[in-house]
Design a protein around this motif. Structure first.
Motif, PDB file in Angstrom:
ATOM      1  N   UNK A  58       0.789  -1.228   0.000  1.00  0.00           N
ATOM      2  CA  UNK A  58       0.000   0.000   0.000  1.00  0.00           C
ATOM      3  C   UNK A  58       0.812   1.264   0.000  1.00  0.00           C
ATOM      4  N   UNK A  59       2.054   1.192  -0.513  1.00  0.00           N
ATOM      5  CA  UNK A  59       2.949   2.345  -0.474  1.00  0.00           C
ATOM      6  C   UNK A  59       2.907   3.197  -1.735  1.00  0.00           C
ATOM      7  N   UNK A  60       2.296   2.684  -2.801  1.00  0.00           N
ATOM      8  CA  UNK A  60       2.297   3.396  -4.084  1.00  0.00           C
ATOM      9  C   UNK A  60       0.885   3.811  -4.488  1.00  0.00           C
ATOM     10  N   UNK A  61       0.801   4.925  -5.153  1.00  0.00           N
ATOM     11  CA  UNK A  61      -0.480   5.475  -5.593  1.00  0.00           C
ATOM     12  C   UNK A  61      -1.017   4.712  -6.802  1.00  0.00           C
ATOM     13  N   UNK A  62      -2.299   4.427  -6.792  1.00  0.00           N
ATOM     14  CA  UNK A  62      -2.999   3.880  -7.950  1.00  0.00           C
ATOM     15  C   UNK A  62      -3.027   4.960  -9.033  1.00  0.00           C
ATOM     16  N   UNK A  63      -2.392   4.689 -10.169  1.00  0.00           N
ATOM     17  CA  UNK A  63      -2.283   5.696 -11.225  1.00  0.00           C
ATOM     18  C   UNK A  63      -3.408   5.620 -12.259  1.00  0.00           C
ATOM     19  N   UNK A  64      -4.248   4.601 -12.171  1.00  0.00           N
ATOM     20  CA  UNK A  64      -5.283   4.429 -13.193  1.00  0.00           C
ATOM     21  C   UNK A  64      -6.186   5.654 -13.363  1.00  0.00           C
ATOM     22  N   UNK A  65      -6.597   6.351 -12.272  1.00  0.00           N
ATOM     23  CA  UNK A  65      -7.456   7.529 -12.469  1.00  0.00           C
ATOM     24  C   UNK A  65      -6.783   8.660 -13.243  1.00  0.00           C
ATOM     25  N   UNK A  66      -5.471   8.635 -13.367  1.00  0.00           N
ATOM     26  CA  UNK A  66      -4.742   9.723 -14.023  1.00  0.00           C
ATOM     27  C   UNK A  66      -4.334   9.373 -15.461  1.00  0.00           C
ATOM     28  N   UNK A  67      -4.520   8.083 -15.829  1.00  0.00           N
ATOM     29  CA  UNK A  67      -4.138   7.653 -17.172  1.00  0.00           C
ATOM     30  C   UNK A  67      -5.136   8.160 -18.197  1.00  0.00           C
ATOM     31  N   UNK A  68      -4.615   8.731 -19.264  1.00  0.00           N
ATOM     32  CA  UNK A  68      -5.473   9.236 -20.325  1.00  0.00           C
ATOM     33  C   UNK A  68      -5.895  10.670 -20.123  1.00  0.00           C
ATOM     34  N   UNK A  69      -5.645  11.233 -18.931  1.00  0.00           N
ATOM     35  CA  UNK A  69      -5.902  12.666 -18.742  1.00  0.00           C
ATOM     36  C   UNK A  69      -4.606  13.358 -18.342  1.00  0.00           C
ATOM     37  N   UNK A  70      -4.212  13.290 -17.091  1.00  0.00           N
ATOM     38  CA  UNK A  70      -2.955  13.945 -16.707  1.00  0.00           C
ATOM     39  C   UNK A  70      -1.752  13.202 -17.278  1.00  0.00           C
ATOM     40  N   UNK A  71      -1.768  11.869 -17.162  1.00  0.00           N
ATOM     41  CA  UNK A  71      -0.684  11.064 -17.737  1.00  0.00           C
ATOM     42  C   UNK A  71      -1.129  10.564 -19.098  1.00  0.00           C
ATOM     43  N   UNK A  72      -0.492  11.067 -20.131  1.00  0.00           N
ATOM     44  CA  UNK A  72      -0.859  10.698 -21.495  1.00  0.00           C
ATOM     45  C   UNK A  72      -0.500   9.240 -21.771  1.00  0.00           C
ATOM     46  N   UNK A  73      -1.409   8.530 -22.421  1.00  0.00           N
ATOM     47  CA  UNK A  73      -1.187   7.120 -22.722  1.00  0.00           C
ATOM     48  C   UNK A  73      -0.989   6.840 -24.208  1.00  0.00           C
ATOM     49  N   UNK A  74      -1.390   7.758 -25.086  1.00  0.00           N
ATOM     50  CA  UNK A  74      -1.243   7.513 -26.524  1.00  0.00           C
ATOM     51  C   UNK A  74       0.214   7.281 -26.945  1.00  0.00           C
ATOM     52  N   UNK A  75       1.184   7.978 -26.329  1.00  0.00           N
ATOM     53  CA  UNK A  75       2.576   7.728 -26.728  1.00  0.00           C
ATOM     54  C   UNK A  75       3.163   6.430 -26.166  1.00  0.00           C
ATOM     55  N   UNK A  76       2.397   5.713 -25.343  1.00  0.00           N
ATOM     56  CA  UNK A  76       2.906   4.516 -24.680  1.00  0.00           C
ATOM     57  C   UNK A  76       2.165   3.280 -25.195  1.00  0.00           C
ATOM     58  N   UNK A  77       2.923   2.328 -25.732  1.00  0.00           N
ATOM     59  CA  UNK A  77       2.329   1.089 -26.211  1.00  0.00           C
ATOM     60  C   UNK A  77       1.635   0.360 -25.068  1.00  0.00           C
ATOM     61  N   UNK A  78       0.583  -0.373 -25.394  1.00  0.00           N
ATOM     62  CA  UNK A  78      -0.177  -1.084 -24.362  1.00  0.00           C
ATOM     63  C   UNK A  78       0.705  -2.069 -23.603  1.00  0.00           C
ATOM     64  N   UNK A  79       1.657  -2.719 -24.305  1.00  0.00           N
ATOM     65  CA  UNK A  79       2.560  -3.651 -23.627  1.00  0.00           C
ATOM     66  C   UNK A  79       3.414  -2.921 -22.591  1.00  0.00           C
ATOM     67  N   UNK A  80       3.764  -1.676 -22.885  1.00  0.00           N
ATOM     68  CA  UNK A  80       4.570  -0.883 -21.957  1.00  0.00           C
ATOM     69  C   UNK A  80       3.743  -0.498 -20.736  1.00  0.00           C
ATOM     70  N   UNK A  81       2.497  -0.082 -20.954  1.00  0.00           N
ATOM     71  CA  UNK A  81       1.636   0.298 -19.833  1.00  0.00           C
ATOM     72  C   UNK A  81       1.371  -0.889 -18.909  1.00  0.00           C
TER      73      UNK A  81
END
Length: 432
Positions: free
Chosen positions: A116-139
């Motif tokens: 429980x030490x790391x933040x869940x980043x899913x709510x930020x993917x596709x808005x604050x953290x851009x996902x289009x430049x990152x291949x799905x395998x990388x994500x």
């Protein structure tokens, strides 16, 4: 890269991170939580990374570029060597005081996320953290138990480096591909032609990654998502027995390897090939000296044609502390460090080949980096999804595997004894 205007818009729908401490469940951002980040509010973030003065200077340049876009976010950065970095993080984790943003290593991802030490980043993917430049395998690399906890900054893949100078001296062509038996035969040709001056390679069965490659070709994992092993004693015995001919004179003797330390056989020009991660090339060239301007880089042997045995591994990742007070600002910094063209220009390949297409397009690649990029493109047909995030304790098992490989080469243990010892160690690690 996100502008302040767009950040203001996304902040209206972004969610807040729950504060969690070590050992507590959580690290997610509830959908109904009110946003806490005002893009005009002055915010201070702590950023930690491992590296040296060169990397520190690059991070300082990146922070300066980040502040041109986000002058309200102050970033305080610190760095240590790799071992000291994780010693510091363990101390902080115990006290609930991890930095807001951290450069992260893949081998620690499961341990820190499950605690429980790391933040869940899913709510930020596709808005604050851009996902289009990152291949799905990388994500997918940063996903543990269906939750994204980290984003890769860069990737590497398993490959085979070869020494063109030694191959020319031996009069042997580059390894043309084929099975593991074909590779052993090729090593033998180089060793015979070198007449004791150097060797075709080392015993590949001493590296757990080569075992993993063979398992993946059979549709298995080294370790499964539930923490169980994907192999039994019989399969490991078969693998270690493959190396017997190499240990009997084809490969570099273990005593010679010991005498060459801290260098290895390959970067001492004593072996003509090395199976390893492709981002090791720059270090090899530096250690080989000015007389070496290039290396060969080819795909590793094939266990089964058509198998998706290779995968992209993160050179490193970025993660956010679960108890950060500024999750949206931290996510904005992570996005900049991974996706922005400015980051690509500044870091180049210091952290490996950029995982983000926008950062990669902006990076100035030297000849070796271009070679690595081309290599990773050439193995696209063999690239499968990354395996489950390493189990807690994977590092100790990897080291035990290496030590037993060394003892097999010295002849101080039999294959059966090595198998028994490894399974005994694995039983302790998996059931602790």
């Amino acid at each position: 890269m996100f502008s302040k205007k767009r950040l203001a818009a996304t902040a209206a729908v972004a969610t807040t991170a729950a504060l969690v401490l070590a050992g507590c469940a959580g690290g997610s951002a509830p959908e109904d939580a009110a946003p806490t980040f005002d893009p005009n509010e002055k915010v201070t973030l702590n950023l930690a990374f491992w590296g040296n003065d060169v990397r520190a200077d690059l991070y300082n340049q990146a922070i300066e570029a980040f502040n041109e876009e986000y002058p309200n976010i102050t970033v305080n950065s610190t760095f240590l060597t790799f071992p000291e970095f994780w010693e510091k993080r363990q101390t902080e984790a115990a006290g609930g005081g991890l930095p807001d943003v951290m450069q992260f290593d893949y081998s620690y991802l499961r341990q820190y996320s499950e605690n429980g030490l790391l933040l869940d980043l899913d709510p930020y993917l596709g808005n604050i953290i851009e996902t289009k430049p990152l291949d799905d395998k990388i994500l997918k690399i940063g996903v543990v138990d269906d939750t994204t906890y980290a984003i890769p900054t860069s990737t590497n893949a398993w490959g085979m480096y070869t020494n063109p100078v030694l191959l020319e001296q031996a009069g042997v062509d580059e390894f043309a591909g084929g099975s593991w038996a074909d590779y052993t035969e090729w090593m033998g040709e180089v060793t015979d032609a070198a007449g004791g001056q150097f060797y075709g390679g080392a015993d590949y069965t001493g590296r757990i990654q080569n075992f993993e490659l063979q398992l993946r070709s059979e549709g298995k994992n080294l370790f499964n998502e539930d923490g169980t092993a994907g192999f039994d004693e019989k399969r490991l015995k078969k693998f270690w027995e493959e190396g017997q001919d190499i240990r009997d004179g084809i490969g570099i003797p273990e005593q010679t390897v010991e005498e060459l330390k801290p260098l290895g056989g390959f970067d001492s020009a004593k072996t003509a090939s090395e199976l390893t991660w492709d981002n090791f090339g720059a270090g090899y060239l530096a250690n080989l000296g000015a007389s070496y301007t290039e290396l060969g880089l080819v795909a590793p042997p094939v266990t089964k044609e058509g198998a998706k045995d290779l995968y992209l591994k993160p050179s490193m990742l970025h993660a956010i502390s679960a108890n950060t007070k500024h999750p949206e600002a931290a996510a904005t910094l992570v996005n900049f460090l991974i996706n922005s063209p400015e980051s690509g220009k500044i870091f180049g390949t210091n952290r490996g080949i950029p995982a983000s297409s926008t950062a990669l397009e902006a990076a100035d690649l030297d000849p070796l980096s271009t070679q690595i990029k081309d290599y990773e493109e050439s193995i696209a047909d063999r690239l499968g999804d990354a395996p489950p995030v390493p189990i807690v304790g994977y590092g100790s098992l990897e080291e035990k595997f290496r030590v037993l490989g060394t003892e097999l080469n010295y002849g101080t243990v039999t294959v059966d004894e090595a198998v028994d010892q490894f399974f005994a160690e694995m039983d302790v690690v998996l059931n602790q």
